[in-house]
Design a protein around this motif. Structure first.
Motif, PDB file in Angstrom:
ATOM      1  N   VAL A   1      12.368   0.030 -10.144  1.00 14.20           N
ATOM      2  CA  VAL A   1      12.687  -1.081 -11.044  1.00 14.20           C
ATOM      3  C   VAL A   1      12.205  -0.793 -12.467  1.00 14.20           C
ATOM      4  O   VAL A   1      12.924  -1.024 -13.451  1.00 14.20           O
ATOM      5  CB  VAL A   1      12.077  -2.398 -10.516  1.00 14.20           C
ATOM      6  CG1 VAL A   1      12.155  -3.492 -11.596  1.00 14.20           C
ATOM      7  CG2 VAL A   1      12.806  -2.855  -9.269  1.00 14.20           C
ATOM      8  N   GLU A   2      10.985  -0.301 -12.610  1.00 16.12           N
ATOM      9  CA  GLU A   2      10.420  -0.091 -13.938  1.00 16.12           C
ATOM     10  C   GLU A   2      11.164   0.970 -14.739  1.00 16.12           C
ATOM     11  O   GLU A   2      11.247   0.893 -15.959  1.00 16.12           O
ATOM     12  CB  GLU A   2       8.943   0.302 -13.808  1.00 16.12           C
ATOM     13  CG  GLU A   2       8.065  -0.808 -13.241  1.00 16.12           C
ATOM     14  CD  GLU A   2       6.599  -0.400 -13.207  1.00 16.12           C
ATOM     15  OE1 GLU A   2       6.291   0.683 -13.747  1.00 16.12           O
ATOM     16  OE2 GLU A   2       5.798  -1.154 -12.654  1.00 16.12           O
ATOM     17  N   SER A   3      11.717   1.972 -14.052  1.00 19.42           N
ATOM     18  CA  SER A   3      12.374   3.074 -14.770  1.00 19.42           C
ATOM     19  C   SER A   3      13.865   2.843 -15.006  1.00 19.42           C
ATOM     20  O   SER A   3      14.397   3.241 -16.045  1.00 19.42           O
ATOM     21  CB  SER A   3      12.172   4.381 -13.999  1.00 19.42           C
ATOM     22  OG  SER A   3      12.678   4.264 -12.679  1.00 19.42           O
ATOM     23  N   ILE A   4      14.551   2.196 -14.069  1.00 20.96           N
ATOM     24  CA  ILE A   4      16.010   2.031 -14.227  1.00 20.96           C
ATOM     25  C   ILE A   4      16.455   0.574 -14.184  1.00 20.96           C
ATOM     26  O   ILE A   4      17.651   0.295 -14.236  1.00 20.96           O
ATOM     27  CB  ILE A   4      16.770   2.837 -13.152  1.00 20.96           C
ATOM     28  CG1 ILE A   4      16.380   2.383 -11.732  1.00 20.96           C
ATOM     29  CG2 ILE A   4      16.520   4.319 -13.311  1.00 20.96           C
ATOM     30  CD1 ILE A   4      17.167   3.096 -10.635  1.00 20.96           C
ATOM     31  N   GLY A   5      15.539  -0.353 -14.039  1.00 19.17           N
ATOM     32  CA  GLY A   5      15.870  -1.771 -14.102  1.00 19.17           C
ATOM     33  C   GLY A   5      16.786  -2.225 -12.982  1.00 19.17           C
ATOM     34  O   GLY A   5      16.557  -1.919 -11.806  1.00 19.17           O
ATOM     35  N   ALA A   6      17.863  -2.936 -13.357  1.00 20.10           N
ATOM     36  CA  ALA A   6      18.782  -3.503 -12.361  1.00 20.10           C
ATOM     37  C   ALA A   6      19.531  -2.438 -11.571  1.00 20.10           C
ATOM     38  O   ALA A   6      20.067  -2.722 -10.496  1.00 20.10           O
ATOM     39  CB  ALA A   6      19.770  -4.447 -13.051  1.00 20.10           C
ATOM     40  N   TRP A   7      19.570  -1.205 -12.115  1.00 22.09           N
ATOM     41  CA  TRP A   7      20.210  -0.126 -11.370  1.00 22.09           C
ATOM     42  C   TRP A   7      19.453   0.194 -10.086  1.00 22.09           C
ATOM     43  O   TRP A   7      19.964   0.911  -9.219  1.00 22.09           O
ATOM     44  CB  TRP A   7      20.310   1.126 -12.237  1.00 22.09           C
ATOM     45  CG  TRP A   7      21.442   1.060 -13.223  1.00 22.09           C
ATOM     46  CD1 TRP A   7      21.354   0.766 -14.540  1.00 22.09           C
ATOM     47  CD2 TRP A   7      22.822   1.304 -12.934  1.00 22.09           C
ATOM     48  NE1 TRP A   7      22.599   0.793 -15.122  1.00 22.09           N
ATOM     49  CE2 TRP A   7      23.520   1.125 -14.150  1.00 22.09           C
ATOM     50  CE3 TRP A   7      23.531   1.633 -11.796  1.00 22.09           C
ATOM     51  CZ2 TRP A   7      24.899   1.267 -14.245  1.00 22.09           C
ATOM     52  CZ3 TRP A   7      24.913   1.790 -11.876  1.00 22.09           C
ATOM     53  CH2 TRP A   7      25.581   1.606 -13.088  1.00 22.09           C
ATOM     54  N   SER A   8      18.262  -0.316  -9.952  1.00 22.29           N
ATOM     55  CA  SER A   8      17.506  -0.104  -8.714  1.00 22.29           C
ATOM     56  C   SER A   8      18.190  -0.760  -7.523  1.00 22.29           C
ATOM     57  O   SER A   8      17.958  -0.351  -6.380  1.00 22.29           O
ATOM     58  CB  SER A   8      16.084  -0.652  -8.869  1.00 22.29           C
ATOM     59  OG  SER A   8      16.103  -2.046  -9.104  1.00 22.29           O
ATOM     60  N   ILE A   9      19.022  -1.774  -7.778  1.00 17.17           N
ATOM     61  CA  ILE A   9      19.719  -2.455  -6.667  1.00 17.17           C
ATOM     62  C   ILE A   9      20.751  -1.532  -6.021  1.00 17.17           C
ATOM     63  O   ILE A   9      20.700  -1.297  -4.806  1.00 17.17           O
ATOM     64  CB  ILE A   9      20.362  -3.768  -7.164  1.00 17.17           C
ATOM     65  CG1 ILE A   9      19.280  -4.736  -7.644  1.00 17.17           C
ATOM     66  CG2 ILE A   9      21.207  -4.400  -6.058  1.00 17.17           C
ATOM     67  CD1 ILE A   9      19.825  -6.018  -8.252  1.00 17.17           C
ATOM     68  N   PRO A  10      21.738  -0.967  -6.794  1.00 17.42           N
ATOM     69  CA  PRO A  10      22.691  -0.058  -6.126  1.00 17.42           C
ATOM     70  C   PRO A  10      22.039   1.220  -5.606  1.00 17.42           C
ATOM     71  O   PRO A  10      22.448   1.754  -4.570  1.00 17.42           O
ATOM     72  CB  PRO A  10      23.718   0.246  -7.230  1.00 17.42           C
ATOM     73  CG  PRO A  10      23.035  -0.065  -8.507  1.00 17.42           C
ATOM     74  CD  PRO A  10      22.088  -1.188  -8.203  1.00 17.42           C
TER      75      PRO A  10
END
Length: 301
Positions: free
Chosen positions: A226-235
């Motif tokens: 989450v901290e490094s890629i934000g919302a991209w952590s979901i996919p």
């Protein structure tokens, strides 16, 4: 049994869509939980997911290896049944020396009765209603067989009884009697081996803990990204979870090789091939048509 080396994307998601939705929901909840609360409390170290992922890979690899062993053993058992069935029909046809039409009719009936054994065993293993085996038994034999809890075993008892009758009538000599009786023993062995696989539950602890560890890994992996890629952590969390869940699901499917599902042993196909071979040996008509593949040749049952 799958017949193609690749699966359509639509077919893959047909089997995994429930897990996919659960993964996306889990990753979304974890993302918002970390963004609005957990990030201020604790930072999850990246090394944790690396260690957990490696351990999880070993768990899934072991489970899938054992599951495939069960599947392959089941396939070898039914391969032996094919060969033994051909030997039974061939030996019964040519080992008897009688010209008595009554005894000749009994010999042919014993060959057909073996097909009843094959189909009854298939029905017993799959636990699906199917009375196809009854077409190769007399009404009296159907009643007698259905009195017992194990119908295939009851049919083998009938075979042994009538084989002894042929021996007493002098239709077959002692050496041929022993060989034919040994074939019945082989049929019984194959039945028992199939029932052992069917009735032995794969250790629940492996399945349960592997599934639990996958979900822990998905949660931890989402938290660390989450901290490094934000919302991209979901996919990305879904992608990693999809890989592990699909690999584990593949093993779970192979654990039950006799179930009525595309990755199981093709009992319909094998039984029908035995039936075709035996009827052609007898020179009778009509010869049944082979079982056809389903889903545009994707798999055969």
């Amino acid at each position: 049994m799958l017949l193609k080396h690749s699966l359509p994307i639509s077919q893959i998601f047909f089997y995994t869509w429930k897990v996919d939705l659960m993964l996306l929901g889990c990753c979304t909840v974890v993302y918002f939980l970390d963004t609005y609360w957990l990030k201020a409390q604790v930072a999850v170290p990246l090394a944790l997911t690396s260690v957990l992922g490696t351990s999880l890979a070993f768990f899934i690899g072991f489970t899938n290896s054992q599951a495939y062993d069960r599947w392959w053993e089941a396939r070898k058992i039914w391969g032996s049944l094919v060969n033994d069935s051909r030997s039974w029909a061939r030996s019964m046809l040519y080992y008897n020396t009688t010209t008595d039409p009554v005894l000749i009719a009994l010999v042919r009936h014993m060959i057909y009765r073996h097909l009843a054994f094959i189909y009854a065993l298939k029905t017993s293993l799959r636990k699906r209603p199917d009375d196809y085996y009854t077409r190769y038994l007399t009404q009296e034999e159907i009643i007698d067989a259905q009195k017992e809890s194990n119908i295939p075993n009851a049919i083998l008892t009938m075979q042994t009884r009538d084989l002894q009758l042929l021996r007493d009538a002098g239709t077959i000599d002692g050496f041929r009697f022993l060989e034919l009786n040994q074939l019945i023993v082989k049929h019984c062995d194959s039945m028992g081996q199939s029932e052992r696989i069917k009735n032995t539950v794969f250790p629940t602890s492996y399945v349960f803990f592997t599934q639990m560890f996958i979900w822990i890994y998905v949660i931890m992996n989402t938290l660390t990204s989450v901290e490094s890629i934000g919302a991209w952590s979901i996919p990305f969390g879904w992608m990693f979870g999809f890989i592990f869940h699909t690999s584990h699901l593949n093993g779970i499917t192979l654990m039950n090789p006799f179930h009525f599902q595309p990755m199981a042993i093709p009992l319909d196909h094998i039984s029908r091939n035995i039936e075709i071979n035996v009827i052609e040996m007898l020179g009778d008509e009509p010869v049944p048509t082979p079982v056809q593949p389903r889903m545009d040749g994707l798999y055969i049952m």
